[in-house]
Design an enzyme around this catalytic site. Structure first.
Site, PDB file in Angstrom:
ATOM      1  N   HIS A 115       0.814  -1.214   0.000  1.00 28.02           N
ATOM      2  CA  HIS A 115       0.000   0.000   0.000  1.00 28.02           C
ATOM      3  C   HIS A 115       0.847   1.262   0.000  1.00 28.02           C
ATOM      4  O   HIS A 115       0.439   2.300  -0.529  1.00 28.02           O
ATOM      5  CB  HIS A 115      -0.982  -0.042   1.180  1.00 28.02           C
ATOM      6  CG  HIS A 115      -1.987  -1.157   1.032  1.00 28.02           C
ATOM      7  ND1 HIS A 115      -2.488  -1.873   2.077  1.00 28.02           N
ATOM      8  CD2 HIS A 115      -2.558  -1.693  -0.089  1.00 28.02           C
ATOM      9  CE1 HIS A 115      -3.342  -2.794   1.626  1.00 28.02           C
ATOM     10  NE2 HIS A 115      -3.387  -2.707   0.313  1.00 28.02           N
ATOM     11  N   HIS A 147      -7.523  -7.773  -8.214  1.00 29.91           N
ATOM     12  CA  HIS A 147      -7.913  -8.572  -7.047  1.00 29.91           C
ATOM     13  C   HIS A 147      -8.119  -7.583  -5.894  1.00 29.91           C
ATOM     14  O   HIS A 147      -7.203  -7.332  -5.105  1.00 29.91           O
ATOM     15  CB  HIS A 147      -6.826  -9.578  -6.674  1.00 29.91           C
ATOM     16  CG  HIS A 147      -6.557 -10.587  -7.756  1.00 29.91           C
ATOM     17  ND1 HIS A 147      -5.955 -10.269  -8.942  1.00 29.91           N
ATOM     18  CD2 HIS A 147      -6.819 -11.918  -7.807  1.00 29.91           C
ATOM     19  CE1 HIS A 147      -5.860 -11.364  -9.695  1.00 29.91           C
ATOM     20  NE2 HIS A 147      -6.379 -12.374  -9.030  1.00 29.91           N
ATOM     21  N   SER A 152      -6.367  -1.779  -0.945  1.00 30.46           N
ATOM     22  CA  SER A 152      -5.842  -1.051  -2.107  1.00 30.46           C
ATOM     23  C   SER A 152      -6.888  -0.104  -2.740  1.00 30.46           C
ATOM     24  O   SER A 152      -6.526   1.025  -3.106  1.00 30.46           O
ATOM     25  CB  SER A 152      -5.274  -2.024  -3.140  1.00 30.46           C
ATOM     26  OG  SER A 152      -6.143  -3.099  -3.395  1.00 30.46           O
ATOM     27  N   GLU A 174     -13.439  -8.301  -8.073  1.00 26.44           N
ATOM     28  CA  GLU A 174     -13.390  -9.213  -6.911  1.00 26.44           C
ATOM     29  C   GLU A 174     -14.308 -10.386  -7.220  1.00 26.44           C
ATOM     30  O   GLU A 174     -15.465 -10.201  -7.567  1.00 26.44           O
ATOM     31  CB  GLU A 174     -13.816  -8.465  -5.636  1.00 26.44           C
ATOM     32  CG  GLU A 174     -13.919  -9.339  -4.404  1.00 26.44           C
ATOM     33  CD  GLU A 174     -12.679 -10.181  -4.094  1.00 26.44           C
ATOM     34  OE1 GLU A 174     -11.570  -9.647  -4.062  1.00 26.44           O
ATOM     35  OE2 GLU A 174     -12.835 -11.404  -3.893  1.00 26.44           O
ATOM     36  N   ASN A 214     -13.269 -12.267 -13.012  1.00 28.33           N
ATOM     37  CA  ASN A 214     -11.866 -12.658 -12.923  1.00 28.33           C
ATOM     38  C   ASN A 214     -10.983 -11.472 -13.310  1.00 28.33           C
ATOM     39  O   ASN A 214     -11.015 -11.005 -14.440  1.00 28.33           O
ATOM     40  CB  ASN A 214     -11.644 -13.843 -13.877  1.00 28.33           C
ATOM     41  CG  ASN A 214     -10.227 -14.346 -13.830  1.00 28.33           C
ATOM     42  OD1 ASN A 214      -9.334 -13.721 -13.251  1.00 28.33           O
ATOM     43  ND2 ASN A 214     -10.000 -15.487 -14.450  1.00 28.33           N
ATOM     44  N   GLY A 215     -10.200 -11.006 -12.357  1.00 28.44           N
ATOM     45  CA  GLY A 215      -9.377  -9.828 -12.580  1.00 28.44           C
ATOM     46  C   GLY A 215      -8.346 -10.014 -13.685  1.00 28.44           C
ATOM     47  O   GLY A 215      -7.995  -9.055 -14.382  1.00 28.44           O
ATOM     48  N   ASP A 248      -2.816  -8.345  -7.493  1.00 25.01           N
ATOM     49  CA  ASP A 248      -2.544  -8.778  -6.122  1.00 25.01           C
ATOM     50  C   ASP A 248      -3.280 -10.090  -5.843  1.00 25.01           C
ATOM     51  O   ASP A 248      -4.139 -10.155  -4.959  1.00 25.01           O
ATOM     52  CB  ASP A 248      -3.015  -7.639  -5.187  1.00 25.01           C
ATOM     53  CG  ASP A 248      -2.747  -7.930  -3.730  1.00 25.01           C
ATOM     54  OD1 ASP A 248      -1.892  -8.770  -3.426  1.00 25.01           O
ATOM     55  OD2 ASP A 248      -3.423  -7.298  -2.881  1.00 25.01           O
TER      56      ASP A 248
HETATM   57  N1  SAM Z   1      -5.725  -5.944  -3.256  1.00 25.43           N
HETATM   58  C1  SAM Z   1      -6.358  -6.052  -1.955  1.00 25.43           C
HETATM   59  C2  SAM Z   1      -5.728  -5.038  -1.030  1.00 25.43           C
HETATM   60  O1  SAM Z   1      -4.536  -4.727  -1.170  1.00 25.43           O
HETATM   61  O2  SAM Z   1      -6.450  -4.500  -0.174  1.00 25.43           O
HETATM   62  C3  SAM Z   1      -6.209  -7.429  -1.362  1.00 25.43           C
HETATM   63  C4  SAM Z   1      -6.586  -8.534  -2.286  1.00 25.43           C
HETATM   64  S1  SAM Z   1      -6.426 -10.136  -1.645  1.00 25.43           S
HETATM   65  C5  SAM Z   1      -4.725 -10.392  -1.542  1.00 25.43           C
HETATM   66  C6  SAM Z   1      -6.867 -11.097  -3.042  1.00 25.43           C
HETATM   67  C7  SAM Z   1      -8.355 -11.053  -3.401  1.00 25.43           C
HETATM   68  O3  SAM Z   1      -8.520 -11.614  -4.700  1.00 25.43           O
HETATM   69  C8  SAM Z   1      -9.253 -11.858  -2.494  1.00 25.43           C
HETATM   70  O4  SAM Z   1     -10.257 -11.018  -1.979  1.00 25.43           O
HETATM   71  C9  SAM Z   1      -9.864 -12.953  -3.390  1.00 25.43           C
HETATM   72  O5  SAM Z   1     -11.217 -13.232  -3.080  1.00 25.43           O
HETATM   73  C10 SAM Z   1      -9.761 -12.313  -4.752  1.00 25.43           C
HETATM   74  N2  SAM Z   1      -9.636 -13.212  -5.917  1.00 25.43           N
HETATM   75  C11 SAM Z   1      -9.081 -14.433  -6.008  1.00 25.43           C
HETATM   76  N3  SAM Z   1      -9.015 -14.836  -7.291  1.00 25.43           N
HETATM   77  C12 SAM Z   1      -9.535 -13.818  -8.049  1.00 25.43           C
HETATM   78  C13 SAM Z   1      -9.682 -13.603  -9.439  1.00 25.43           C
HETATM   79  N4  SAM Z   1      -9.295 -14.511 -10.322  1.00 25.43           N
HETATM   80  N5  SAM Z   1     -10.223 -12.429  -9.848  1.00 25.43           N
HETATM   81  C14 SAM Z   1     -10.616 -11.491  -8.953  1.00 25.43           C
HETATM   82  N6  SAM Z   1     -10.488 -11.630  -7.626  1.00 25.43           N
HETATM   83  C15 SAM Z   1      -9.949 -12.784  -7.173  1.00 25.43           C
END
Ligand code: SAM
Length: 280
Positions: free
Chosen positions: A19, A42, A100, A118, A143-144, A164
Site C-alpha cells: 500500500h 484482485h 488497495s 473481486e 476474474n481480474g 494482487d
Molecule cells: N488488493 C487487496 C488489497 O490490497 O487491499 C487485497 C486482495 S487479496 C490479496 C486477493 C483477493 O482476490 C481476495 O479477496 C480474493 O477473493 C480475490 N480473488 C481471487 N481470485 C480472483 C480472481 N481470479 N479475480 C478477482 N479476484 C480474485
C-alpha cells in the site's frame, strides 16, 4: 478455489509494503492534471475492520500498521500513506485499515476512474456497497486477470494496474505473468504493480525470473523480508514488481525500505532488495 480472505491478514507487513508503493505511484500520477485509470484485478473488500473477529484472530496488523503508526519521524512517502490511515481513523484508536481500493480512492479526482475486480461471492457485495458510485469506481464480480485484456488500453491513456492475487493456487504464479504480458501488449506505457509473497528464495525467484523472461523493460523490484527468507514460517516477506515505475520511486524506496526493515523485522536475518529486474 476461493478460500482466501484478506481480512485475516489486513494491515500486516506485506500490506504495508504494497500500500505504501501504491500510495506513492498514485501520488506521482496525480502530479499531472491528466486523468488516470486504475485497475485493481484482485480488489478484496476495500477496507478492513480491525476489531472484527477475523482480523482479531492473528492480529497481524499489530506487527504491521500499528508499528508504522508509532514512527516518530518518517519520510514524506510514509507520511502520505499514514495520512490516509489516520483520516479513516479520526480518533486515536486504530479500527479500520484501507485496502488497495481505498488507498487509491484517497488520491482520485472527479476525472479519474477505478475498475475493481473481486471474484469472491461474499467479498464482492461488500466491495460493491463501499463503492456505490459507478462513475467513480466500477466494481466487477469477475476474474481480474481477464479484466486486464478487457479493460486495457484505458481511454485515459495513463494509469496503474495492480495485480494482487492470493497465490492460493499455484497457477496464479503463471497467470499473473501471462496477464502482465497481455496488458503490456495493449498498454505498454501503463504502470503495472505485481505483489508477490516470499515463502522461500527459490519460490520468489521463480516468479521474478519468469517476469525477466518476458523481456519487458523498465521493471523495478522492491522486496521486504521480515525474517530469514528460508525460515519455515510461512510468508517471510513480500515484494512488488513494478513495470514503468514513476522515476522517483527508486530513490523513495531507498529511503523507506531500510526504515520498514528496521521497524518490522522479526529477527536479525531480515533483509530488503531494491533492484532493476530489467533496465529501461
Ligand atoms: N488488493 C487487496 C488489497 O490490497 O487491499 C487485497 C486482495 S487479496 C490479496 C486477493 C483477493 O482476490 C481476495 O479477496 C480474493 O477473493 C480475490 N480473488 C481471487 N481470485 C480472483 C480472481 N481470479 N479475480 C478477482 N479476484 C480474485
Amino acid at each position: 478455489m476461493l478460500s482466501y480472505r484478506h481480512i485475516y491478514h489486513a494491515g500486516n507487513h506485506a500490506d504495508i509494503l504494497k500500500h505504501l508503493v501504491v500510495s506513492q505511484i498514485c501520488h506521482h500520477l496525480t502530479a499531472k492534471e491528466a486523468p488516470f485509470f486504475y485497475l485493481d484485478t484482485h480488489a478484496g473488500i476495500g477496507q478492513y475492520a480491525l476489531d472484527s473477529q477475523q482480523a482479531q484472530m492473528n492480529k497481524e496488523f499489530k506487527t504491521g500498521i500499528s508499528q508504522l503508526l508509532e514512527l516518530k519521524s518518517a519520510p514524506d512517502s510514509i507520511k502520505r500513506f499514514l495520512k490516509i490511515v489516520k483520516e479513516m481513523n479520526p480518533t486515536s484508536n486504530l479500527k479500520v485499515y484501507p485496502g488497495s481500493p481505498k488507498v487509491v480512492e484517497a488520491y482520485t479526482r472527479q476525472k479519474d476512474k477505478m475498475h475493481l475486480c473481486e471474484l469472491h461471492p461474499k467479498d464482492h457485495p461488500t466491495l460493491a456497497a463501499l463503492f456505490p458510485n459507478k462513475r467513480r469506481a466500477n466494481v466487477e464480480k469477475g476474474n481480474g486477470f481477464a479484466a486486464v485484456k478487457a479493460m486495457l488500453p484505458p481511454p485515459q491513456k495513463r494509469g496503474l494496474v495492480l495485480m494482487d492475487p492470493p497465490y492460493e493456487v499455484k497457477e496464479d504464479y503463471k497467470t499473473v505473468v501471462k496477464a502482465l504480458v497481455e496488458g503490456h501488449q495493449r498498454f505498454s506505457h501503463g504502470i503495472y504493480a505485481i505483489w508477490y509473497p516470499v515463502l522461500s528464495r527459490k519460490q520468489a525467484d521463480n516468479l521474478i525470473n519468469s517476469v525477466q523472461r518476458t523481456k519487458i523493460r523498465n521493471v523495478l523490484l522492491l522486496e521486504l523480508n521480515i525474517r530469514d527468507i528460508d525460515a519455515d514460517k510461512g510468508m517471510n516477506g513480500s515484494g512488488m514488481i513494478i513495470v514503468n515505475p514513476p522515476w522517483k520511486m527508486e530513490s523513495e524506496a531507498q529511503e523507506f525500505l531500510p526504515i520498514l526493515k528496521e521497524l518490522l523485522q522479526e529477527d536479525n536475518r531480515s533483509s530488503f532488495q531494491l533492484r532493476w529486474i530489467t533496465p529501461e
